[in-house]
Design an enzyme around this catalytic site. Structure first.
Site, PDB file in Angstrom:
ATOM      1  N   CYS A 125       8.448   0.282 -13.654  1.00 23.97           N
ATOM      2  CA  CYS A 125       7.929  -1.078 -13.439  1.00 23.97           C
ATOM      3  C   CYS A 125       7.031  -1.543 -14.582  1.00 23.97           C
ATOM      4  O   CYS A 125       6.763  -2.729 -14.719  1.00 23.97           O
ATOM      5  CB  CYS A 125       7.164  -1.156 -12.124  1.00 23.97           C
ATOM      6  N   HIS A 265       1.501  -6.508 -11.009  1.00 24.76           N
ATOM      7  CA  HIS A 265       2.782  -5.997 -10.546  1.00 24.76           C
ATOM      8  C   HIS A 265       2.960  -6.408  -9.080  1.00 24.76           C
ATOM      9  O   HIS A 265       2.008  -6.413  -8.303  1.00 24.76           O
ATOM     10  CB  HIS A 265       2.816  -4.475 -10.680  1.00 24.76           C
ATOM     11  N   ASN A 295       9.829  -6.357  -4.747  1.00 22.43           N
ATOM     12  CA  ASN A 295       9.438  -5.652  -5.968  1.00 22.43           C
ATOM     13  C   ASN A 295      10.669  -5.561  -6.884  1.00 22.43           C
ATOM     14  O   ASN A 295      11.609  -4.832  -6.574  1.00 22.43           O
ATOM     15  CB  ASN A 295       8.917  -4.259  -5.595  1.00 22.43           C
TER      16      ASN A 295
HETATM   17  O1  UT7 Z   1       6.818  -0.426  -8.107  1.00 19.34           O
HETATM   18  C1  UT7 Z   1       6.432   0.836  -7.737  1.00 19.34           C
HETATM   19  C2  UT7 Z   1       5.397   0.875  -6.847  1.00 19.34           C
HETATM   20  N1  UT7 Z   1       5.725   1.030  -5.444  1.00 19.34           N
HETATM   21  C3  UT7 Z   1       4.714   0.841  -4.646  1.00 19.34           C
HETATM   22  O2  UT7 Z   1       3.665   0.483  -5.124  1.00 19.34           O
HETATM   23  C4  UT7 Z   1       4.860   1.124  -3.183  1.00 19.34           C
HETATM   24  C5  UT7 Z   1       3.535   1.631  -2.653  1.00 19.34           C
HETATM   25  N2  UT7 Z   1       3.542   1.966  -1.228  1.00 19.34           N
HETATM   26  C6  UT7 Z   1       3.628   1.032  -0.288  1.00 19.34           C
HETATM   27  O3  UT7 Z   1       3.750  -0.144  -0.579  1.00 19.34           O
HETATM   28  C7  UT7 Z   1       3.476   1.466   1.143  1.00 19.34           C
HETATM   29  O4  UT7 Z   1       3.074   2.815   1.180  1.00 19.34           O
HETATM   30  C8  UT7 Z   1       4.770   1.293   1.993  1.00 19.34           C
HETATM   31  C9  UT7 Z   1       5.034  -0.182   2.207  1.00 19.34           C
HETATM   32  C10 UT7 Z   1       5.930   1.947   1.280  1.00 19.34           C
HETATM   33  C11 UT7 Z   1       4.605   1.955   3.343  1.00 19.34           C
HETATM   34  O5  UT7 Z   1       3.492   1.382   4.022  1.00 19.34           O
HETATM   35  P1  UT7 Z   1       2.407   2.331   4.713  1.00 19.34           P
HETATM   36  O6  UT7 Z   1       1.485   1.479   5.418  1.00 19.34           O
HETATM   37  O7  UT7 Z   1       1.875   3.224   3.625  1.00 19.34           O
HETATM   38  O8  UT7 Z   1       3.285   3.129   5.747  1.00 19.34           O
HETATM   39  P2  UT7 Z   1       3.450   4.702   5.910  1.00 19.34           P
HETATM   40  O9  UT7 Z   1       4.313   5.246   4.821  1.00 19.34           O
HETATM   41  O10 UT7 Z   1       2.095   5.306   6.097  1.00 19.34           O
HETATM   42  O11 UT7 Z   1       4.231   4.778   7.271  1.00 19.34           O
HETATM   43  C12 UT7 Z   1       3.657   4.329   8.483  1.00 19.34           C
HETATM   44  C13 UT7 Z   1       4.732   4.325   9.538  1.00 19.34           C
HETATM   45  C14 UT7 Z   1       5.562   5.606   9.554  1.00 19.34           C
HETATM   46  O12 UT7 Z   1       5.863   5.895  10.890  1.00 19.34           O
HETATM   47  P3  UT7 Z   1       5.068   7.091  11.666  1.00 19.34           P
HETATM   48  O13 UT7 Z   1       5.335   8.332  10.860  1.00 19.34           O
HETATM   49  O14 UT7 Z   1       3.642   6.669  11.637  1.00 19.34           O
HETATM   50  O15 UT7 Z   1       5.696   7.095  13.006  1.00 19.34           O
HETATM   51  C15 UT7 Z   1       6.834   5.194   8.865  1.00 19.34           C
HETATM   52  O16 UT7 Z   1       7.941   5.950   9.258  1.00 19.34           O
HETATM   53  O17 UT7 Z   1       5.633   3.238   9.278  1.00 19.34           O
HETATM   54  C16 UT7 Z   1       6.975   3.750   9.315  1.00 19.34           C
HETATM   55  N3  UT7 Z   1       7.797   2.947   8.437  1.00 19.34           N
HETATM   56  C17 UT7 Z   1       8.459   1.860   8.848  1.00 19.34           C
HETATM   57  N4  UT7 Z   1       8.514   1.253  10.036  1.00 19.34           N
HETATM   58  C18 UT7 Z   1       9.272   0.142  10.126  1.00 19.34           C
HETATM   59  C19 UT7 Z   1       8.044   3.140   7.123  1.00 19.34           C
HETATM   60  N5  UT7 Z   1       8.875   2.170   6.675  1.00 19.34           N
HETATM   61  C20 UT7 Z   1       9.139   1.377   7.735  1.00 19.34           C
HETATM   62  C21 UT7 Z   1       9.912   0.211   7.877  1.00 19.34           C
HETATM   63  N6  UT7 Z   1       9.932  -0.362   9.097  1.00 19.34           N
HETATM   64  N7  UT7 Z   1      10.591  -0.346   6.868  1.00 19.34           N
END
Ligand code: UT7
Length: 338
Positions: A125, A265, A295
């Site tokens: 990125c 970004h 993104n």
């Molecule tokens: O360009 C490169 C840079 N990329 C980034 O900067 C991405 C950085 N990371 C993020 O933006 C966030 O970490 C995410 C958007 C990817 C995830 O958000 P989060 O608040 O960190 O969620 P998490 O990974 O802590 O997951 C929380 C819950 C999990 O369920 P459990 O284990 O708590 O039951 C995930 O399985 O949310 C669940 N989850 C979803 N639920 C519904 C993860 N993705 C989804 C989804 N829909 N699409």
């Protein structure tokens, strides 16, 4: 008589300015409702956790070079130059049309930039901003005069459409800028770039290189798709973008309040909110388009810059802060006098 090295005239150092921008987004819109059909997710979750409402997806036969060429043509027109004047093309991308030749060479053919030298920049990125700084160095030491820098990615081609942790985040697109010396502007005032290969595994595509070649077994194991540790990537994104932003501000003796517009970004609205909070500037000072584009990887900051410039968010003489983060990990920041 043979000249000594000291007698060979050296060219003057110059500053490089962005003299034109352009961008391109594919036609097809993929909404959060469309994703609800593909994976177990919801519009509400995606909006609350990322701020993304929809993203654009390139057609099957629409490659990174095609999007890049469209953005380039818009930037060339905006800069008021001819394509023959371009003597260097840099494309930041992690989704090249082919492993080789470079996507920059494909773009050269598509736009007819016959006088350009071409190569790609692989910084995920951060690729566009890394490219802008490479262009700045080449222009400063008079190696090249007119540089086309593009950030372009077709992330839809490497996303695992079964993985809800990643497939909801990304979109396709391209953004471009023409750089050239402009004596009445300081242009790119300073840039900081950094990398930390210790975090290579938090955001990567393991397969497709010589380590894990393309085989049907590797493809069946999804090794040719993007993989991400979301929480760790989030943490590193905030930390490294803040570090990069503070380094360039300190170097110039500026405060965040001196900046007219921050172009960050476009990964997650919560990452941008965390930065606004730490920099103590309102969210209105940031140009944000991730709600509409998702993104778009190397294209994100380039598309946002073009949109912001065309919408009149800043004028000649205003100071901009561009700040990016990507796989590698890589990060960069730049202060630019527009
Ligand atoms: O360009 C490169 C840079 N990329 C980034 O900067 C991405 C950085 N990371 C993020 O933006 C966030 O970490 C995410 C958007 C990817 C995830 O958000 P989060 O608040 O960190 O969620 P998490 O990974 O802590 O997951 C929380 C819950 C999990 O369920 P459990 O284990 O708590 O039951 C995930 O399985 O949310 C669940 N989850 C979803 N639920 C519904 C993860 N993705 C989804 C989804 N829909 N699409």
């Amino acid at each position: 008589m043979k000249k000594t090295l000291l007698e060979i005239p050296s060219k003057p150092r110059r500053s490089a300015s962005i003299i034109g921008t352009g961008s391109y987004l594919p036609e097809r819109i993929l909404t959060n409702a469309d994703l609800e059909v593909l994976v177990e997710t919801s519009h509400e979750w995606i909006v609350e956790r990322t701020g993304i409402l929809e993203r654009r997806i390139a057609g099957e036969k629409e490659f990174t070079s095609h999007m890049a060429a469209e953005a380039a043509k818009a930037a060339i027109e905006n800069a008021g130059i001819t394509v023959e004047e371009i003597d260097l093309i840099l494309v930041g991308t992690i989704t090249p049309d082919t492993v080789f030749p470079s996507t920059a060479c494909h773009v050269q053919r598509l736009i007819g930039a016959k006088n350009a030298t071409c190569f790609d920049v692989n910084a995920a990125c951060s690729g566009f901003l890394f490219g802008v700084e490479i262009a700045n160095q080449f222009i400063s030491n008079s190696t090249y005069d007119t540089v086309l820098v593009i950030g372009a990615d077709k992330l839809s081609s490497i996303v695992n459409w079964k993985d809800r942790n990643t497939c909801v985040l990304f979109g396709d697109g391209a953004g471009a800028a023409i750089l050239r010396s402009r004596p009445d502007s300081r242009g790119i005032i300073t840039t900081h770039m950094g990398s930390d290969g210790n975090y290579a595994d938090i955001l990567h595509m393991p397969g497709g290189g010589c380590a894990i070649p393309i085989t049907s077994e590797n493809i069946d194991s999804d090794l040719n798709t993007l993989q991400m540790n979301g929480r760790e990537t989030f943490k590193q994104a905030v930390t490294s973008m803040m570090r990069a932003a503070n380094i360039v501000l300190d170097r110039c003796g500026l405060t965040p309040q001196d900046i007219k517009c921050v172009i960050p970004h476009q990964a997650n609205i919560r990452i941008i909110e965390a930065m606004a909070d730490r920099l103590e500037v309102p969210m209105s000072q940031f140009h944000i388009n991730l709600d509409k584009c998702g993104n778009t990887s190397a294209a994100a900051v380039a598309i946002a810059l073009d949109e912001a410039a065309r919408s009149g968010r800043f004028e000649t003489g205003d100071l901009l802060l561009l700040v990016v983060f990507g796989g590698g990990l890589t990060y960069a920041s730049s202060i630019i006098e527009w």
